[in-house]
Design an enzyme around this catalytic site. Structure first.
Site, short mmCIF file in Angstrom:
data_model
loop_
_atom_site.label_atom_id
_atom_site.label_comp_id
_atom_site.label_asym_id
_atom_site.label_seq_id
_atom_site.Cartn_x
_atom_site.Cartn_y
_atom_site.Cartn_z
N GLY A 36 -59.18 -2.73 -86.38
CA GLY A 36 -58.62 -3.06 -85.06
C GLY A 36 -57.26 -2.40 -84.87
O GLY A 36 -56.98 -1.77 -83.83
N HIS A 37 -56.38 -2.54 -85.89
CA HIS A 37 -55.05 -1.91 -85.81
C HIS A 37 -55.19 -0.39 -85.80
O HIS A 37 -54.51 0.30 -85.05
CB HIS A 37 -54.20 -2.27 -87.04
CG HIS A 37 -53.92 -3.72 -87.20
ND1 HIS A 37 -54.47 -4.47 -88.21
CD2 HIS A 37 -53.15 -4.57 -86.49
CE1 HIS A 37 -54.04 -5.71 -88.13
NE2 HIS A 37 -53.24 -5.81 -87.09
N GLN A 61 -43.10 -16.85 -85.66
CA GLN A 61 -44.30 -17.12 -84.84
C GLN A 61 -45.33 -17.97 -85.58
O GLN A 61 -46.41 -18.22 -85.07
CB GLN A 61 -44.92 -15.84 -84.31
CG GLN A 61 -45.60 -14.95 -85.34
CD GLN A 61 -46.03 -13.63 -84.73
OE1 GLN A 61 -45.21 -12.75 -84.48
NE2 GLN A 61 -47.31 -13.46 -84.47
N SER A 187 -57.02 -10.05 -89.53
CA SER A 187 -56.42 -10.12 -90.87
C SER A 187 -56.82 -11.40 -91.58
O SER A 187 -56.74 -11.52 -92.80
CB SER A 187 -54.90 -10.07 -90.76
OG SER A 187 -54.53 -8.96 -89.98
#
Ligand code: PAF
Length: 289
Positions: A36-37, A61, A187
């Site tokens: 995805g990255h 976060q 991830s």
């Protein structure tokens, strides 16, 4: 590809790239890179100019300290993948570089966009995201910044921050990349047990089925397809994965993220489900046909 760890060095390199006539594409990440990255990095590369990737596991976060602790980290692997995908600069600062002693500022997007869905289940999460993304934008000063559609709500929140604060950056969305069985790359997937990985297929199954369910709800001339769909999807989850726990299964307006009742053109089906102790999120646009 050069590896940088300080704000001064990334600014210097970006200034150098601009002096050579390059624009700057930026892919912010928390590492543990997956396809995805990498597809965002390739997309940035294809758009031209210099591509900067940041790897920074942003502590502000994480509303759950255990989640932060368990977050996978392997900078050497991430660096090799970035280079292969075409990144020019890798910016991997220490937490003390981003949040030095006495750090006290925050950037917030207020309102329902950050209070609904992920915002409800992960209080403070988006405050950490907007603060670090605003800081990274100030550090890197990109022309374009790339965010995956898998984190749909994050994408909307970042767009809103950029619009409301007149940040001179174009936010570019990238499509969700999926495993062959449909599971969205994340991830967190590496934390699934073998059994959990099998069970996780229920998430793309729900999203795949949502379009068919909307088609039949529309044929039955229901006007409140949103709530009906929500109920059907919840029942489907319970029957296919009885030990999975949904934080939410929602049918919402893709821009405002408000629940929709009647679906007149399109809606976003978005889910957050705990499977085997791992929290998975995913979403899909469905259209009224
Ligand atoms: O999507 C992520 O990986 C993170 O939320 C981001 C945008 C890199 C900010 O830490």
């Amino acid at each position: 590809m050069e590896k940088l760890t300080t704000v001064g060095s990334v600014r210097f390199k970006v200034r150098e790239a601009r002096a050579q006539g390059h624009t700057i594409g930026f892919v912010p990440t928390m590492g543990a890179l997956h396809e995805g990255h990498l597809s965002l990095i390739r997309q940035a590369k294809a758009d031209g100019g210099t591509v900067v990737v940041s790897v920074f596991v942003n502590p502000t976060q994480f509303n759950d300290p255990k989640d932060l602790e368990k977050y996978p980290r392997d900078l050497a692997r991430d660096a090799a993948l970035c280079e292969e995908a075409g990144a020019d600069l890798l910016f991997a600062p220490e937490a003390s570089e981003v949040y030095p002693e006495g750090y006290a500022a925050k950037v917030l997007v207020e309102g329902p966009l950050t209070r609904l869905l992920e915002g409800y289940f992960r209080p403070g999460h988006f405050d950490g995201v907007t603060t670090v993304v605003a800081k990274l934008f100030n550090m890197v000063q990109p022309d374009r910044a790339y965010f995956g559609e898998k984190d749909w709500q994050q994408l909307q929140v970042v767009k809103k921050m950029v619009r409301d604060l007149d940040m001179p950056v174009t936010v570019v969305p990238g499509p969700t990349v999926r495993e062959p069985d449909g599971l969205a790359m994340s991830s967190r997937n590496v934390r699934l047990s073998e059994e959990g990985r099998k069970k996780a297929k229920v998430v793309p199954y729900l999203l795949d089925t949502a379009q068919d369910l909307l088609d039949s709800a529309s044929r039955e001339m229901l006007t409140d397809q949103g709530p009906v769909l929500r109920q059907w999807l919840m029942t489907l989850l319970e029957s296919n994965a009885p030990d999975a726990k949904a934080d939410y299964i929602a049918v919402v307006d893709p821009d405002t993220l408000f629940d929709v009742d009647e679906i007149t053109d399109r809606a976003l089906v978005t889910v957050a489900v705990h499977i085997d102790g791992v929290r998975l999120i995913d979403n899909r646009i469905i259209v009224r046909r």
